[in-house]
Scaffold this active site. Structure first.
Site, short mmCIF file in Angstrom:
data_model
loop_
_atom_site.label_atom_id
_atom_site.label_comp_id
_atom_site.label_asym_id
_atom_site.label_seq_id
_atom_site.Cartn_x
_atom_site.Cartn_y
_atom_site.Cartn_z
N LYS A 42 0.21 4.35 6.92
CA LYS A 42 -0.20 5.12 5.69
C LYS A 42 0.22 6.64 5.63
CE LYS A 42 -3.15 1.61 4.59
NZ LYS A 42 -3.03 0.92 3.50
N SER A 96 0.65 -1.20 0.10
CA SER A 96 0.07 -0.04 -0.10
C SER A 96 0.94 1.25 0.07
CB SER A 96 -1.09 0.14 1.06
OG SER A 96 -0.25 0.24 2.42
#
Length: 293
Positions: free
Chosen positions: A194, A134
């Site tokens: 993230k 990710s």
């Protein structure tokens, strides 16, 4: 006559130091000077002079003086005070056998080292491994996982106390605990890494894969063209849907740099500030990937 020195014949004392008129810690030179002064004052009279001579003979010889000092009753030179140990074990158990003391010292040392490491991990800095793609290519995961570019996953360090002193900032890579919906949407939950994209008060949108904040396109050099998606979304599309028009106070929007393969806030919602663990500030492994963020 030197101050503090009296003729030995007038004092009738048997202590050699007092007889010569010197302190118990007097140097050999002071003892010899005192003897010569005393002998001159007495005029080498028989008896008193001999007593003075005997005292001098004992004190000028180091071995004789040491023996004399040891035999004196309360007249010896003051002993240096015994230093108190700073070791708590010595204070608590002064008669503890040496072997036991060494063993307990080792146990305490090892336990203390473990406690320090755990405290650092809990409150200061903690390492994390990148398990998915990710955040590619900013942070690598290991092949053969889909979308990963490296043979070894990156290991990063997160500053766990920084958000106690300041607010999180847009663009920072953050470690956080996922909302409960992440399990359903991503098949995993727990600790994620993230990039923080939306802060409280922002109006966030994604138009054909490009992010807009308050109507202005966000410059995102960390998102590579081949990793960008083509979605068009607004805050109303983020769970719980049709709820937000602006990011509310105390909440943050997270997105992965690999937009086309990132399960992030677009699917499981905003992250409350209490879930933020810390800011990623460095990659420390593998060696070729060492860098600061």
């Amino acid at each position: 006559m030197a101050p503090g020195t009296e003729p030995a014949a007038d004092r009738h004392v048997s202590d050699h130091y007092s007889l010569l008129g010197v302190r118990p810690d007097a140097s050999p030179q002071e003892i010899e000077s005192a003897y010569r002064r005393g002998a001159l004052e007495l005029g080498y009279q028989d008896g008193a002079w001999r007593e003075l001579r005997d005292a001098y003979d004992v004190l000028r010889d180091p071995e004789e003086r040491a023996r004399y000092d040891a035999e004196r009753d309360g007249f010896g030179p003051p002993k240096a005070p015994q230093k108190k140990s700073h070791n708590p074990l010595d204070r608590l158990f002064p008669n503890l056998p040496h072997g036991w003391r060494v063993a307990i010292d080792w146990v305490v040392t090892i336990a203390g080292a473990i406690a320090i490491v755990l405290a650092i991990k809990a409150w200061i800095v903690n390492p994390y491994r990148i398990p998915s793609s990710s955040m590619e290519p900013t942070l690598h995961c290991a092949r053969p996982a889909q979308g990963c570019e490296a043979a070894t996953s990156d290991r990063v360090l997160a500053n766990r106390f920084i958000y106690h002193f300041r607010n999180p900032r847009r663009g920072e890579i953050v470690v956080f605990l996922t909302p409960s919906l992440a399990k359903q949407e991503c098949g995993s939950e727990g600790t994620f890494v993230k990039r923080l994209i939306g802060v409280p008060g922002d109006v966030w949108e994604e138009r054909s894969g490009f992010v807009y904040i308050n109507g202005k396109k966000l410059n995102e050099p960390y998102v590579k063209p081949d990793r960008r998606d083509t979605q068009t979304l607004s805050l109303k599309d983020i769970p719980p849907r049709n709820t937000y028009t602006r990011i509310p106070k105390g909440y943050y929007l997270m997105m992965g740099d690999n937009r086309s393969s990132s399960c992030d806030s677009r699917r499981w919602g905003l992250v409350p500030r209490k879930n933020l663990i810390g800011k990623v500030f460095a990659t420390y492994w593998p060696p070729a990937r060492i860098s600061f963020h």
